[in-house]
Every structure is written in structure tokens, then in C-alpha cells.
Write a protein that holds these residues in place. Structure first.
Motif, short mmCIF file in Angstrom:
data_model
loop_
_atom_site.label_atom_id
_atom_site.label_comp_id
_atom_site.label_asym_id
_atom_site.label_seq_id
_atom_site.Cartn_x
_atom_site.Cartn_y
_atom_site.Cartn_z
N PRO A 34 -21.85 -10.27 111.26
CA PRO A 34 -20.65 -10.08 112.08
C PRO A 34 -20.93 -9.99 113.26
CG PRO A 34 -20.78 -8.65 110.27
CD PRO A 34 -22.02 -9.50 110.15
N PHE A 35 -20.20 -10.33 114.25
CA PHE A 35 -20.14 -10.02 115.67
C PHE A 35 -18.80 -9.62 116.14
CE2 PHE A 35 -19.82 -11.90 120.19
CZ PHE A 35 -20.52 -10.73 120.63
N VAL A 36 -18.81 -8.39 116.49
CA VAL A 36 -17.52 -7.47 116.78
C VAL A 36 -17.29 -7.43 118.04
CG1 VAL A 36 -16.44 -5.39 116.55
CG2 VAL A 36 -17.85 -6.36 114.73
N ILE A 37 -16.16 -7.85 118.77
CA ILE A 37 -15.63 -7.64 119.95
C ILE A 37 -14.56 -6.49 120.12
CG2 ILE A 37 -14.24 -8.72 121.86
CD1 ILE A 37 -16.75 -10.24 121.40
N GLU A 38 -15.01 -5.42 120.81
CA GLU A 38 -14.26 -4.05 120.82
C GLU A 38 -13.55 -3.99 122.29
OE1 GLU A 38 -15.12 0.52 119.85
OE2 GLU A 38 -16.60 -0.73 120.79
N ILE A 39 -12.50 -3.21 121.82
CA ILE A 39 -11.71 -3.10 123.35
C ILE A 39 -11.15 -1.74 123.00
CG2 ILE A 39 -9.75 -3.62 124.73
CD1 ILE A 39 -9.70 -6.56 123.55
N ASN A 40 -11.50 -0.88 124.08
CA ASN A 40 -11.15 0.49 124.25
C ASN A 40 -10.93 1.03 125.67
OD1 ASN A 40 -11.07 3.32 123.98
ND2 ASN A 40 -12.97 3.63 122.63
N GLU A 41 -9.59 0.91 125.94
CA GLU A 41 -9.07 1.08 127.38
C GLU A 41 -8.10 2.23 127.44
OE1 GLU A 41 -10.21 -0.44 130.18
OE2 GLU A 41 -11.68 -1.62 128.98
N ALA A 42 -8.44 3.50 128.26
CA ALA A 42 -7.49 4.34 128.40
C ALA A 42 -6.20 3.80 129.01
CB ALA A 42 -7.89 5.18 129.48
N GLY A 43 -4.95 4.36 128.58
CA GLY A 43 -3.37 3.86 128.94
C GLY A 43 -3.04 2.79 128.19
N SER A 44 -3.93 1.82 127.40
CA SER A 44 -3.51 0.96 126.50
C SER A 44 -2.67 1.37 125.38
CB SER A 44 -4.55 -0.10 126.31
OG SER A 44 -5.34 0.57 125.51
N ILE A 45 -1.87 0.41 124.77
CA ILE A 45 -1.25 0.77 123.34
C ILE A 45 -1.61 -0.36 122.48
CG2 ILE A 45 0.73 1.46 124.52
CD1 ILE A 45 2.08 -0.68 124.11
N GLY A 46 -2.70 -1.29 122.93
CA GLY A 46 -3.08 -2.40 122.08
C GLY A 46 -3.87 -3.21 122.88
N SER A 47 -4.46 -4.49 122.30
CA SER A 47 -5.22 -5.18 122.80
C SER A 47 -5.16 -6.67 122.11
CB SER A 47 -6.63 -4.91 122.42
OG SER A 47 -7.07 -4.82 120.99
N LYS A 48 -5.71 -7.78 122.85
CA LYS A 48 -5.73 -8.88 122.52
C LYS A 48 -7.08 -9.83 122.80
CE LYS A 48 -3.45 -11.85 124.72
NZ LYS A 48 -2.37 -13.06 125.60
N ILE A 49 -7.30 -10.64 121.87
CA ILE A 49 -8.44 -11.59 122.41
C ILE A 49 -8.24 -13.08 122.17
CG2 ILE A 49 -10.14 -9.88 121.96
CD1 ILE A 49 -10.99 -11.63 119.49
N GLU A 50 -8.62 -13.80 123.01
CA GLU A 50 -8.35 -15.30 123.16
C GLU A 50 -9.83 -16.03 122.99
OE1 GLU A 50 -4.16 -16.02 125.68
OE2 GLU A 50 -6.33 -16.23 126.69
N LEU A 51 -9.77 -16.59 121.64
CA LEU A 51 -11.11 -17.43 121.29
C LEU A 51 -10.90 -18.87 121.65
CD1 LEU A 51 -11.93 -15.92 117.95
CD2 LEU A 51 -12.46 -15.12 120.32
N TYR A 52 -11.69 -19.59 122.61
CA TYR A 52 -11.68 -20.99 122.82
C TYR A 52 -12.84 -21.59 122.15
CZ TYR A 52 -8.08 -19.91 126.34
OH TYR A 52 -7.10 -19.33 127.02
N ILE A 53 -12.78 -22.14 121.13
CA ILE A 53 -14.23 -22.95 120.33
C ILE A 53 -14.25 -24.20 120.53
CG2 ILE A 53 -15.23 -22.74 118.11
CD1 ILE A 53 -13.49 -20.42 117.32
N TYR A 54 -15.23 -24.74 120.89
CA TYR A 54 -15.24 -26.23 121.28
C TYR A 54 -16.58 -26.85 121.22
CZ TYR A 54 -16.49 -24.37 125.83
OH TYR A 54 -17.12 -23.85 126.89
N PRO A 55 -17.05 -27.89 120.70
CA PRO A 55 -18.19 -28.55 120.70
C PRO A 55 -19.06 -28.60 122.01
CG PRO A 55 -16.56 -30.35 120.43
CD PRO A 55 -15.76 -29.08 120.41
#
Length: 369
Positions: free
Chosen positions: A9-30
Motif C-alpha cells: 500500500p501507498f497511502v495519500i492522506e489529506i487532513n486540512e482544517a476547515g475542509s469538509i472533504g477531499s479529492k485526488i487526481e491520478l495521472y498514470i502514463y508510461p
């Protein structure tokens, strides 16, 4: 350059004050490109509660989907060549926090994904920046069959690098039999960027002076700062009685590694079939046709191999072999029948060798439709 071993596993964590949620965008390419115009995957979550603001994303499986290790593309001489682009992938991760109805970009980080794994005791996988990374353990000696390679192919180690045009990347081979002789290669001089190089374990095919073994030193020297250095050794083994078998597999670092099985081999075959009882067409039946007949024949072939005497730290290679998802014997796909073995030590076992059993990963009768 951040290396991610995607079998763990490789975990991306988001923990920001004032936020109600999060999002990540993955761009995977050769590595050959192009960079995708839109995210390969977009993942989003809402915060568990107003007091628990941490959301996390394990991206390993998404990246692993785009890696396809098929077979090693062997090196023919001392020139290191580029690895196939499907052996590893590039991945850009964009992190966002959600405040109200707006996603705000927090970070934009590039990674390189390889089909390796980390150990439990390593803890959380946290890639560190490095300019070069050898996808093998340099402390384990390499061995090759001295009288082989009429096909001009030699084993190699994978080296990931990301250099500036001013960085100097060199590979220096030195004889280790007391005779002074060196061969130095400059890799991609004046070029910038990243690649997965094939570093031949010995240049003996290209330069016969290294017939008795060599020391290889890989060095990346930046304009400022300390150089990064890897050193490994390679030795020839003569085998006049048995036919050595080359086993290639993806190791824990996500690169190709070879074990040469130098000693005895045992081949066996396992056939499966179905049977039914025949009814005679006539009362005066033909006695040569029998009362039963078999059909739906097919079979598989197995081979049991012995390494010969090896170093104690070969236990890491054997572990990697048993855990590998991709294994070939002399360029033929196999599965391991051996599922456990004692990891031997020189203190207890004195002389160390390993016997491993494989099954070829295809039927003897071609039934591919």
C-alpha cells in the motif's frame, strides 16, 4: 524522483482544517508518454465527521494495473539500454481539499511506480527523493555461466534515474583477478530526464578481459552535493556436467533479477484425461477396440532445479523468487510448485544450496482458442 513499490500500500492522506472533504487526481502514463490530458482516476471522499478531518487513499492498485512485466529484454553488450516502458509507469498525484463546493489544489507530486513490495517491518511506505535507484540488492553477488551466452545475451540489473543535463552518470567495470583493466561508460551525457536502464552485470561479451569476474561501480555525480554510488560484484562459474538453467523474476525492488541453477535438474510430466466405457457395436465385437477409452488428454511439465553452492545472503533472492508474480526459466513462463523452503545459514548448514520445483505455465498440448 520518488519510487513507489505498488505491491504494498501507498497511502495519500489529506487532513486540512476547515475542509469538509477531499479529492485526488491520478495521472498514470508510461515513460514514453504522452501525459494524459485528463486524470486517469479521480477519487473523492467526505470527512468522517466535523472533528475527524483525515481522509486517505491507497493508490497502489490503481498504479499496478498499468505495469506489465513480461520478460527481460536482455543486454547484448556493455552498453546499458532502456527497459521496456511497460516495466514501470509514471504517476502524478494532485491533492485537493474541499471547502464548501470548491476543491483547492494542495500539492502536485510526481512518482515512479515499480512492481515491487516493502516488508511489514519497514512500516508505512514513504518514498524519498533520489536521483538514482538500483532495483536490486548490490550486496548480493551475481554469477553467470562462463561457457554460455553464444546468443550474446547477458543478465542485467535495472537502474532508475532522473538526472539533470549537468549530472554525470557513469558505470565503471574493473577486473578483480589482480590484472589492472577498466571499462567506463558515460550514460546519457548532457541529457536530462528519467529512464529505467539495463545495467549488464559484466561486460565480458563485449570485452573478454573480464572473463574472471568484475567489480561494477555506478556513480551519479551532481554539480553540487554528494554523489550517489552503487557497487556490485559478478563472478563466472564453470559447469562441465550439468546444463545450467537461467531463472528470471521480478524481485522486491520491482526489477528483473536472475538466479542461475547450475546443478542437477529433474524433469517430470503430469497428464490428465477422462475415461468412458465403450458399448460394442456388434455382438461379435472387435476385441482390439477394448471396453474403455480415454479422451480430453492434456498435460503439464515440471522441473526441479538446484542452485549449487551459494552465498548465505541468497536467502533474500529465494524469498523474492517465492513471492514473485512473474517468473521465467530460459525465457519460458513458469509457476512455482515449491511454496516453502528453509532459509539456510552457513553457521547451521555450512555449505548452502537450494532446490526449487517449477511447473511450466502452459499445457503440453496446445489448446489455446
Amino acid at each position: 524522483m520518488k519510487i513507489v513499490k505498488v505491491r504494498s500500500p501507498f497511502v495519500i492522506e489529506i487532513n486540512e482544517a476547515g475542509s469538509i472533504g477531499s479529492k485526488i487526481e491520478l495521472y498514470i502514463y508510461p515513460a514514453s508518454g504522452p501525459f494524459p490530458s485528463s486524470p486517469t482516476y479521480t477519487l473523492s471522499k467526505t470527512n468522517p465527521s466535523t472533528t475527524q478531518l483525515s481522509t486517505s487513499y491507497n493508490i497502489s492498485n490503481f498504479v499496478k494495473e498499468y505495469i506489465d512485466n513480461i520478460k527481460p529484454n536482455n543486454v547484448g553488450n556493455a552498453t546499458a539500454g532502456s527497459e521496456a516502458f511497460n516495466e514501470y509507469v509514471l504517476c502524478k498525484v494532485k491533492r485537493y481539499k474541499l471547502v464548501g463546493a470548491t476543491h483547492t489544489l494542495l500539492s502536485d507530486v510526481d512518482y515512479i511506480g515499480v512492481n515491487g513490495f516493502t516488508n511489514y517491518l519497514d512500516g508505512y511506505q514513504n518514498p524519498t527523493d533520489t536521483k538514482i535507484f538500483l532495483l536490486a540488492n548490490p550486496n548480493i553477488n551475481n554469477y553467470y555461466y562462463k561457457d554460455s551466452y553464444a546468443d550474446l545475451k547477458m543478465e542485467y540489473l535495472n537502474l532508475l534515474y532522473n538526472k539533470l543535463s549537468t549530472d554525470i552518470l557513469t558505470i565503471k567495470y574493473e577486473r578483480i583477478d589482480g590484472v589492472v583493466h577498466t571499462l567506463t561508460q558515460n550514460i546519457q551525457p548532457s541529457a536530462a530526464g528519467s529512464d529505467n536502464l539495463k545495467i549488464t552485470v559484466t561486460p565480458v561479451i563485449y570485452d573478454g578481459n573480464f572473463i574472471n569476474g568484475c567489480k561494477a561501480t555506478i556513480t551519479l555525480t551532481p554539480v553540487s552535493g554528494d554523489p550517489t554510488i552503487y557497487i556490485f560484484y559478478t563472478y563466472p562459474i564453470e559447469e562441465c556436467k550439468y546444463t545450467p538453467v537461467r531463472c528470471s523474476f521480478i524481485n522486491r525492488y520491482g526489477g528483473w533479477k536472475d538466479i542461475i541453477f547450475f546443478k542437477t535438474q529433474t524433469n517430470s510430466i503430469n497428464v490428465k484425461k477422462e475415461a468412458f466405457k465403450l458399448s460394442p457395436q456388434l455382438i461379435d465385437y472387435n476385441i482390439f477396440k477394448g471396453q474403455s477409452k480415454s479422451f480430453n488428454f492434456n498435460g503439464t511439465q515440471s522441473i526441479k532445479l538446484n542452485t549449487g553452492w551459494v552465498d548465505e545472503n541468497y536467502s533474500e533472492l529465494i524469498t523474492d523468487l517465492l513471492l514473485s508474480e512473474t517468473v521465467l526459466l530460459d525465457q519460458k513462463p513458469v509457476k512455482l510448485k515449491t511454496e516453502s523452503t528453509d532459509l539456510k545459514s552457513s553457521l547451521k548448514d555450512r555449505m548452502i544450496n537450494y532446490e526449487i520445483e517449477f511447473e511450466y505455465a502452459y499445457n503440453l498440448l496446445n489448446d489455446v482458442v
